[in-house]
Design a protein around this motif. Structure first.
Motif, short mmCIF file in Angstrom:
data_model
loop_
_atom_site.label_atom_id
_atom_site.label_comp_id
_atom_site.label_asym_id
_atom_site.label_seq_id
_atom_site.Cartn_x
_atom_site.Cartn_y
_atom_site.Cartn_z
N SER A 28 0.77 -1.25 -0.01
CA SER A 28 -0.03 -0.27 0.19
C SER A 28 0.76 1.35 0.00
O SER A 28 0.29 2.52 0.04
N SER A 69 -7.41 -0.77 2.85
CA SER A 69 -8.62 -0.04 3.43
C SER A 69 -9.66 -1.01 4.05
O SER A 69 -9.94 -0.65 5.31
N ALA A 126 -7.97 -2.33 7.15
CA ALA A 126 -7.85 -1.41 8.39
C ALA A 126 -9.25 -1.26 9.05
O ALA A 126 -9.32 -0.83 10.19
N LYS A 127 -10.24 -1.31 8.26
CA LYS A 127 -11.57 -1.12 8.92
C LYS A 127 -11.87 -2.17 9.92
O LYS A 127 -12.45 -2.36 10.89
N GLU A 149 2.41 -2.96 11.73
CA GLU A 149 1.25 -2.36 12.35
C GLU A 149 1.52 -1.67 13.69
O GLU A 149 2.50 -1.82 14.29
N ASN A 200 -5.41 4.18 14.93
CA ASN A 200 -5.77 4.56 13.87
C ASN A 200 -4.76 4.60 12.67
O ASN A 200 -3.62 5.02 12.87
N ASN A 201 -5.11 4.10 11.57
CA ASN A 201 -4.48 3.94 10.42
C ASN A 201 -3.36 3.02 10.57
O ASN A 201 -2.31 3.18 9.95
N CYS A 204 -2.82 -0.18 10.39
CA CYS A 204 -2.70 -1.68 9.64
C CYS A 204 -1.96 -1.37 8.51
O CYS A 204 -2.34 -0.40 7.58
N VAL A 257 1.41 -0.79 7.75
CA VAL A 257 1.82 0.63 7.82
C VAL A 257 3.10 0.46 6.78
O VAL A 257 4.06 -0.17 6.88
N SER A 315 2.75 7.57 7.93
CA SER A 315 1.39 6.78 7.60
C SER A 315 0.69 6.87 9.16
O SER A 315 -0.58 6.89 9.08
N ILE A 316 1.43 7.04 10.09
CA ILE A 316 0.83 7.32 11.44
C ILE A 316 1.34 8.59 12.13
O ILE A 316 2.44 8.92 11.71
#
Length: 576
Positions: free
Chosen positions: A70, A133, A136-137, A199, A214-215, A217, A219, A224-225
């Motif tokens: 990703s 995505s 992540a959800k 992660e 948050n965000n 997963c 990475v 990204s975080i």
């Protein structure tokens, strides 16, 4: 045949028919004229607007996301730097013996009916597999069914480690060559996924994982975080590194955390280090535990001295790295920098960490290949080449280069281009090299000794009773304590120690001029403990005023069997 059988590469794009802009594939503008029908080509000439054109770059980007890469970002049909990074990363992991595969009982569960918003493909609304995505959800798995010890993310729990049935043996280039296209097709048809999953997890004060951040997963990018609260872990489905018995590859392993700031990026604290594997201990460096009979040996004397500096720089850990400041990445006992960013020309300058890599390659090519070469990384200058050694500051500096289809090219020195080395997967590689490759650790220690010898050889001049004395730093400062301070000062600011603008020489002159009761007229080789103590105290005071880390670091070893650095004259013995 995927992606039109084109060797997609940086700078390619899918064009915009509505703006009469043809695509660029395989480095060629307007390639559609030779690969599609005349009717489709006419769409770009303005005689037809109804027919769509293939979107090879966008499809590549979507496939890379599906496979877990990703870092590509949002599919936009433009083959930019992040898409190139994603292709490089795919090639790296596709060349490994073990990869991740979606578990049979989990197939289809990674794909939800509505994978986000539709995208236009040939004027049709299409929902593509956006597993990044989706997982992540999905967050943390309610039950653990896979091979990973829980708590575990839904994504990691859906994967298993399998033998790679179609190992990629092409170049790590970022170009979607024929072998890469075949590998992507194989991965898609066999439900392979990127075998290293990074992660970010919320955790207790003791470091126990609770929930995905948050965000958190899958990475990839350094930013990204955006919070420094979660701890970053990885789950390794490869067999690339040899794990010690104290750490299981079937479990999450800690990697660090995000450090915000002007640059921001991965960082590692002492509590994230593998202990005792990554500690700069006597056992890890010399393959045997401390022996009291060696207390006054050259080996232990040099160890005590250099370990002080490592304590100040990285808590004495081979896997404590930082990639959050203007140095791009720093690692090792001297925390060699990959390159410091200059605001004057908005570019990174060559650094000492690539110098270390060049040294490792010269010392042990097999270890170099394991730690770096396998991933398509090398250095612009090789060990021994002109320009690598900077005699003015007595350091070894060069820059990183990355493999291409046929050769190598330098990593961009821009902030955006160099950020590839700040990704969490590169942080993982440098960290695991420090944790698992003993010869790499020893090479770092050897380079530190080489650095120290260069410092001590530095000529210095000062005056005693009106007469000029010509000596060296190694003759003036002879205790373990004073040599440790010099080395720490040189790591902090080399120019302050060994250039004509040295701050050390004025300190020597100050001590001589301020302590007339001491006989400085003796030959330097005849100076005693009083001379050494006065000189040591002054350089420690001056360094502490610039960087106070030496105050605590100099105490290292006090409560350990080998003891702290010795302050007495001639107590330092170089291990050659």
């Amino acid at each position: 045949m995927i992606y039109g059988n084109f060797d997609l590469r940086r700078g390619d794009h899918d064009g915009k028919p509505e703006q009469n802009k043809p695509p660029r594939w395989a480095g060629n503008d307007n390639p559609v004229l030779s690969v599609v029908t005349a009717e489709t080509a006419a769409a770009f000439l303005g005689t037809s607007a109804a027919l769509g054109v293939s979107e090879h770059v966008r499809k590549l980007q979507e496939d890379l996301i599906t496979l877990g890469f990703s870092i590509v970002g949002t599919p936009d049909g433009g083959f930019g730097s992040h898409t190139e990074w994603a292709v490089r990363e795919f090639q790296i992991y596709a060349s490994m013996a073990q990869v991740a595969k979606v578990r049979e009982e989990k197939k289809g569960q990674l794909l939800l009916d509505s994978a986000g918003s539709p995208v236009k493909v040939n004027n049709m609304d299409v929902y593509f597999d956006s597993s990044a995505s989706i997982v992540a959800k999905a967050g943390k798995s309610a039950t653990v069914t896979g091979e990973t010890a829980g708590p575990v993310s839904y994504y990691v729990d859906s994967l298993q480690s399998v033998a790679n049935s179609s190992i990629y043996d092409g170049p790590i280039s970022g170009v979607v060559n024929e072998l890469t296209r075949a590998a992507i097709e194989y991965w898609l048809s066999h439900d392979y996924r990127c075998p290293v999953v990074v992660e970010a997890w919320n955790n207790t004060a003791a470091g126990v994982r609770t929930d995905l951040a948050n965000n958190g997963c899958n990475v990839w990018a350094h930013n990204s975080i955006a919070s420094n609260a979660p701890r970053v872990f990885f789950r390794d489905f490869t067999s690339y590194y040899d794990y010690p018995d104290t750490h299981s590859r079937l479990e999450y392993q800690t990697l660090g955390y995000y450090e915000p700031g002007g640059f921001g990026g991965p960082n590692t604290a002492k509590k994230h280090s593998w202990s005792p594997e990554a500690e700069m201990s006597i056992l890890n460096l010399y393959d045997s535990a401390y022996n009291a009979a060696e207390v006054n040996s050259a080996k232990i004397s040099t160890y005590r001295t250099m370990r002080v500096v490592a304590e100040a720089e990285c808590y004495g850990r081979f896997d404590v790295l930082n990639a959050w400041d203007n140095a791009l990445m720093s690692a090792g006992p001297c925390h060699w920098t990959m390159g410091v960013f200059s605001t004057t020309n908005s570019a990174y300058a060559p650094g000492e960490l690539p110098g270390l890599i060049a040294y490792v390659k010269n010392l042990n090519p097999e270890v170099f290949n394991k730690a770096f070469g396998k991933f398509g990384l090398d250095t612009v200058l090789q060990w021994g080449e002109a320009g690598l050694y900077f005699p003015g500051v007595r350091t070894y500096n060069t820059w990183i280069k990355l493999s291409t289809e046929t050769d190598f090219e330098a990593l961009p020195t821009t902030k955006e281009g160099a950020n590839y080395m700040k990704t969490w997967h590169w942080h993982y590689r440098f960290s695991m090299a420090g944790r698992t490759i003993g010869a790499y650790r020893k090479a770092m220690w050897k380079l530190t000794k080489l650095r120290l010898s260069k410092i001590l050889d530095r000529e210095v001049k000062f005056r005693v009773s009106g007469h000029e004395v010509v000596s060296t730093l190694g003759a003036v400062f002879t205790s373990e304590k004073s040599v440790a301070i010099l080395l720490r000062w040189h790591v902090y600011r080399p120019a302050f120690v060994v250039t004509n603008a040295s701050l050390v020489v004025p300190a020597i002159q100050f001590v001589i001029d301020s302590n007339s009761q001491v006989n400085w007229a003796l030959p330097v080789a005849s100076w005693g403990d009083t001379h050494e103590t006065l000189l040591t105290n002054e350089i420690q005071r001056r360094l502490a005023a610039l960087n106070d880390s030496i105050t605590n670091a100099i105490q290292y070893g006090t409560n350990l069997p080998q003891g702290a650095v010795r302050p007495g004259r001639n107590s330092f013995i170089m291990d050659v």
